[in-house]
Structure formats: C-alpha cells, structure tokens
Design a protein around this motif. Sequence first.
Motif, PDB file in Angstrom:
ATOM      1  N   ALA A 121       0.814  -1.218   0.000  1.00 47.50           N
ATOM      2  CA  ALA A 121       0.000   0.000   0.000  1.00 47.50           C
ATOM      3  C   ALA A 121       0.851   1.273   0.000  1.00 47.50           C
ATOM      4  N   PRO A 122       1.770   1.468   0.939  1.00 46.53           N
ATOM      5  CA  PRO A 122       2.594   2.675   0.880  1.00 46.53           C
ATOM      6  C   PRO A 122       3.523   2.702  -0.333  1.00 46.53           C
ATOM      7  N   VAL A 123       3.959   1.537  -0.770  1.00 41.93           N
ATOM      8  CA  VAL A 123       4.799   1.500  -1.978  1.00 41.93           C
ATOM      9  C   VAL A 123       4.004   1.990  -3.182  1.00 41.93           C
ATOM     10  N   MET A 124       2.743   1.579  -3.284  1.00 40.88           N
ATOM     11  CA  MET A 124       1.906   2.030  -4.393  1.00 40.88           C
ATOM     12  C   MET A 124       1.684   3.534  -4.315  1.00 40.88           C
ATOM     13  N   ALA A 125       1.537   4.078  -3.095  1.00 44.09           N
ATOM     14  CA  ALA A 125       1.375   5.521  -2.943  1.00 44.09           C
ATOM     15  C   ALA A 125       2.587   6.257  -3.509  1.00 44.09           C
ATOM     16  N   PHE A 126       3.780   5.793  -3.151  1.00 44.76           N
ATOM     17  CA  PHE A 126       5.008   6.406  -3.661  1.00 44.76           C
ATOM     18  C   PHE A 126       5.127   6.188  -5.169  1.00 44.76           C
ATOM     19  N   TRP A 127       4.778   5.004  -5.602  1.00 49.40           N
ATOM     20  CA  TRP A 127       4.860   4.593  -7.004  1.00 49.40           C
ATOM     21  C   TRP A 127       4.074   5.542  -7.901  1.00 49.40           C
ATOM     22  N   LEU A 128       2.863   5.903  -7.470  1.00 50.72           N
ATOM     23  CA  LEU A 128       1.997   6.738  -8.292  1.00 50.72           C
ATOM     24  C   LEU A 128       2.329   8.221  -8.165  1.00 50.72           C
ATOM     25  N   ALA A 129       2.749   8.655  -6.986  1.00 49.54           N
ATOM     26  CA  ALA A 129       3.005  10.078  -6.786  1.00 49.54           C
ATOM     27  C   ALA A 129       4.335  10.526  -7.371  1.00 49.54           C
ATOM     28  N   SER A 130       5.335   9.661  -7.332  1.00 56.28           N
ATOM     29  CA  SER A 130       6.694  10.069  -7.684  1.00 56.28           C
ATOM     30  C   SER A 130       6.843  10.604  -9.110  1.00 56.28           C
ATOM     31  N   PRO A 131       6.269   9.962 -10.145  1.00 58.92           N
ATOM     32  CA  PRO A 131       6.494  10.474 -11.502  1.00 58.92           C
ATOM     33  C   PRO A 131       5.791  11.795 -11.792  1.00 58.92           C
ATOM     34  N   LEU A 132       4.836  12.182 -10.951  1.00 60.66           N
ATOM     35  CA  LEU A 132       3.981  13.319 -11.284  1.00 60.66           C
ATOM     36  C   LEU A 132       4.585  14.668 -10.928  1.00 60.66           C
ATOM     37  N   MET A 133       5.456  14.706  -9.935  1.00 65.19           N
ATOM     38  CA  MET A 133       6.014  15.993  -9.537  1.00 65.19           C
ATOM     39  C   MET A 133       7.310  15.784  -8.773  1.00 65.19           C
ATOM     40  N   ASP A 134       8.187  16.753  -8.890  1.00 65.80           N
ATOM     41  CA  ASP A 134       9.396  16.839  -8.079  1.00 65.80           C
ATOM     42  C   ASP A 134       9.794  18.307  -8.053  1.00 65.80           C
ATOM     43  N   PRO A 135      10.715  18.701  -7.191  1.00 63.93           N
ATOM     44  CA  PRO A 135      11.034  20.126  -7.083  1.00 63.93           C
ATOM     45  C   PRO A 135      11.458  20.770  -8.397  1.00 63.93           C
ATOM     46  N   SER A 136      12.284  20.080  -9.174  1.00 62.83           N
ATOM     47  CA  SER A 136      12.736  20.679 -10.429  1.00 62.83           C
ATOM     48  C   SER A 136      11.590  20.803 -11.428  1.00 62.83           C
ATOM     49  N   GLN A 137      10.738  19.771 -11.493  1.00 62.01           N
ATOM     50  CA  GLN A 137       9.608  19.821 -12.413  1.00 62.01           C
ATOM     51  C   GLN A 137       8.603  20.899 -11.994  1.00 62.01           C
ATOM     52  N   PHE A 138       8.521  21.172 -10.681  1.00 64.71           N
ATOM     53  CA  PHE A 138       7.610  22.205 -10.202  1.00 64.71           C
ATOM     54  C   PHE A 138       7.949  23.547 -10.845  1.00 64.71           C
ATOM     55  N   PHE A 139       9.229  23.909 -10.849  1.00 68.02           N
ATOM     56  CA  PHE A 139       9.610  25.208 -11.381  1.00 68.02           C
ATOM     57  C   PHE A 139       9.448  25.262 -12.897  1.00 68.02           C
ATOM     58  N   LEU A 140       9.707  24.160 -13.587  1.00 65.89           N
ATOM     59  CA  LEU A 140       9.469  24.149 -15.024  1.00 65.89           C
ATOM     60  C   LEU A 140       7.980  24.276 -15.334  1.00 65.89           C
ATOM     61  N   THR A 141       7.148  23.574 -14.557  1.00 66.81           N
ATOM     62  CA  THR A 141       5.708  23.676 -14.749  1.00 66.81           C
ATOM     63  C   THR A 141       5.234  25.098 -14.495  1.00 66.81           C
ATOM     64  N   ALA A 142       5.762  25.721 -13.443  1.00 65.13           N
ATOM     65  CA  ALA A 142       5.389  27.102 -13.147  1.00 65.13           C
ATOM     66  C   ALA A 142       5.802  28.029 -14.286  1.00 65.13           C
ATOM     67  N   GLY A 143       6.961  27.780 -14.894  1.00 65.77           N
ATOM     68  CA  GLY A 143       7.428  28.628 -15.975  1.00 65.77           C
ATOM     69  C   GLY A 143       6.634  28.473 -17.250  1.00 65.77           C
TER      70      GLY A 143
END
Length: 346
Positions: A121-143
């Motif tokens: 269960a927690p592995v699946m939570a990490f599994w699904l959330a991880s590809p969707l956002m990270d700090p570097s992608q946050f700033f690119l998305t904002a830009g």
Amino acid sequence: MSIQEALSEIRRRAPLRVDPAWLAIAMIFAVLAAAVPPQAQASASFVARAVLDVAPFFLLSIALAAYARASGAENLIARAFTGRPESMIVLASLMGALSPLCSCGVIPVIAALLVAGVPLAPVMAFWLASPLMDPSQFFLTAGVLGVQFAVAKTLVAIGVGLLGGFGVLALQGMGVLNGPPLRDDAGNGGCAGSKIRNPKTVVWRAWQEPERRAAFARSAGQNAMFLGKWLLLAFLLESLMVVYVPSDLVTRIAGDGGLLSILGATLVGVPSYLNGNAALPLVAGLVDRGMAPGAAMAFLVGGGVTSIPAALAVFGIARGRVFAAYLALATIGAVLSGIAYQAFAG
C-alpha cells in the motif's frame, strides 16, 4: 588482448549513436527549410523566445536536481517507509511528490522496497506520486503553465498517491492483492535500489566537499543536456501546433471540460506522452488552442504514470494483479484530478 581490452576496442570503433531527440529536431528543421522556409524561420524564433522565457525556471530546476544528487537527498526516501501502513501511505505520497524520480527511474526503488518487505500500500502511494512531480519539475511547470497549475499538480500528485495507497489497502481488505507483488525474476532494484537497502547520510552542505561539488557539476551538465533537448523538441512541436492545429478542433475535442473530454485526454496521454518536462510545452500549446484546464491536468497525470514506457517497466517486475491495480488506480486518479481541477479553474 584481454576480453576487457577487446570490448573497449569494439566500443571505440563502434559508430556514434545518434540521439533521437536531436535527430528529430534536425529533421524537422530540414523539412521546414526545404518545404516552407518562412515557417522554419518562424519556428526558430518561436523556440528562441520560449527558451528565453523559461530559462530562469529551467536553470533553477537543473540546480535543484543536481543538488539533490550531490547532497544525497534521495536517501531520505527510505525514512518514509516506517510505522503504521496508514501513516506510511501519507508520508510516501508526500515523499513521492518531492522525489526526483521519473516513471521509469522509480522502478528499481520500488523493487528494493518490496523486496525489503515494505507493504504494497505505501509502496503504491510512492509509485503513483513520484512520476507526477518533483522540485525541479515544479519550477518548469510554473514557468510553462503558471504557478497555479504547478501548485495544483503538486497537490494532485499527493492526492493520487493517497488514492493508490488507500485503494490498495481497501483491495487487500477484500482479499485482493494479498500475494507476493513482484515476479520471481524481478530482482532487488540493483544498484539504484541501494538508497533503500543502505541509505547514506544526507550532506546538506554539499558545496564544502570537492567530490560533491564535482557531482553537482556533473549532474547539472547531464540534466541540462537531457532536459534541454526534449524541451527544444517540445517547443518546436508547439510552434507547429500553433500554426497547423485548428483551434476549433481542440475546442471540440477537449474544450468543454466535461467527463468525456477529461477521459479522452487521460487515454490519449498514454501513447503520446514523452516525459514530464517535454510534455509541458505541448500541453501549453493545446491549452492556447482551446484545451480545457481539467483535460490538460488529466493528460499530464495519466501520461506521467501510465505512459507506454512506464507501463512496460511496471509490467516487467509486477505480477498481473498488481499491474492491473496500478493501471486502474492511475487512470482513476487522472480522471478525478482532471474533474477536480476543472471545477477549480474552469
């Protein structure tokens, strides 16, 4: 001559591998220059302006990713998987939205977690959330798509992780997904899973050590080259989309923000998604042509988790029922994310 020397000689004499992204950029410009020279010049100007606009966000995202690698911040992932399953799901969802792992890069980490005995269960939570956002992608998305969209996608990543984790708990409560989650030949994550099996100390002041400064520079260069080529290709495709894709076509297909348009965007994201960063300019172009914000969110979420490369990687290590749950929860999460964001921004 030893075997090692022979292999080195073969690699030295082997023809240089042509990068598909750079090849695609060169071919597109070559075709435009031959067929429609004015459009080649217009596309070059469009790409140059787009690069200048996103440059501050791009540089910041590169620096953050390089610092995470140099400091060893990735070793913090293991700390999210201790305690009760419910608390692990929440922490894993939060950590997934912060970890610099893509949909394929997360696979060795997942294998290492499951081999170590962490509940699914927690592995699946990490599994699904991880590809969707990270700090570097946050700033690119904002830009590219704006701060509001970047914040919303971060919340969506956490929400999809929670849906996946508690969804697995519910399925296990009904007697589903209670067997071994990995295939017998899945392995243990290899070298990439060492951050889970043997997490090292994080050195936040990475700039004080020469080796870590070198790692920062090396990682920054590699990330800049990798992300840069895909962003250039994406901006080039966006320049063509603005000219050749009728705005009324996009509006008719995905402009109303209804359930069908959001579901369609989710499904289209599976075969057409390149990667989390290259998809941003394409989605920006579609939004400019009339795509509803909810459909844009569903496209990015659905493609980010269930794109064909990611799905194949999951299929290679997970048993059939776990793979089916992964696809189902990811698709449901993408559709719900699109509906929620459409209600907020539409």
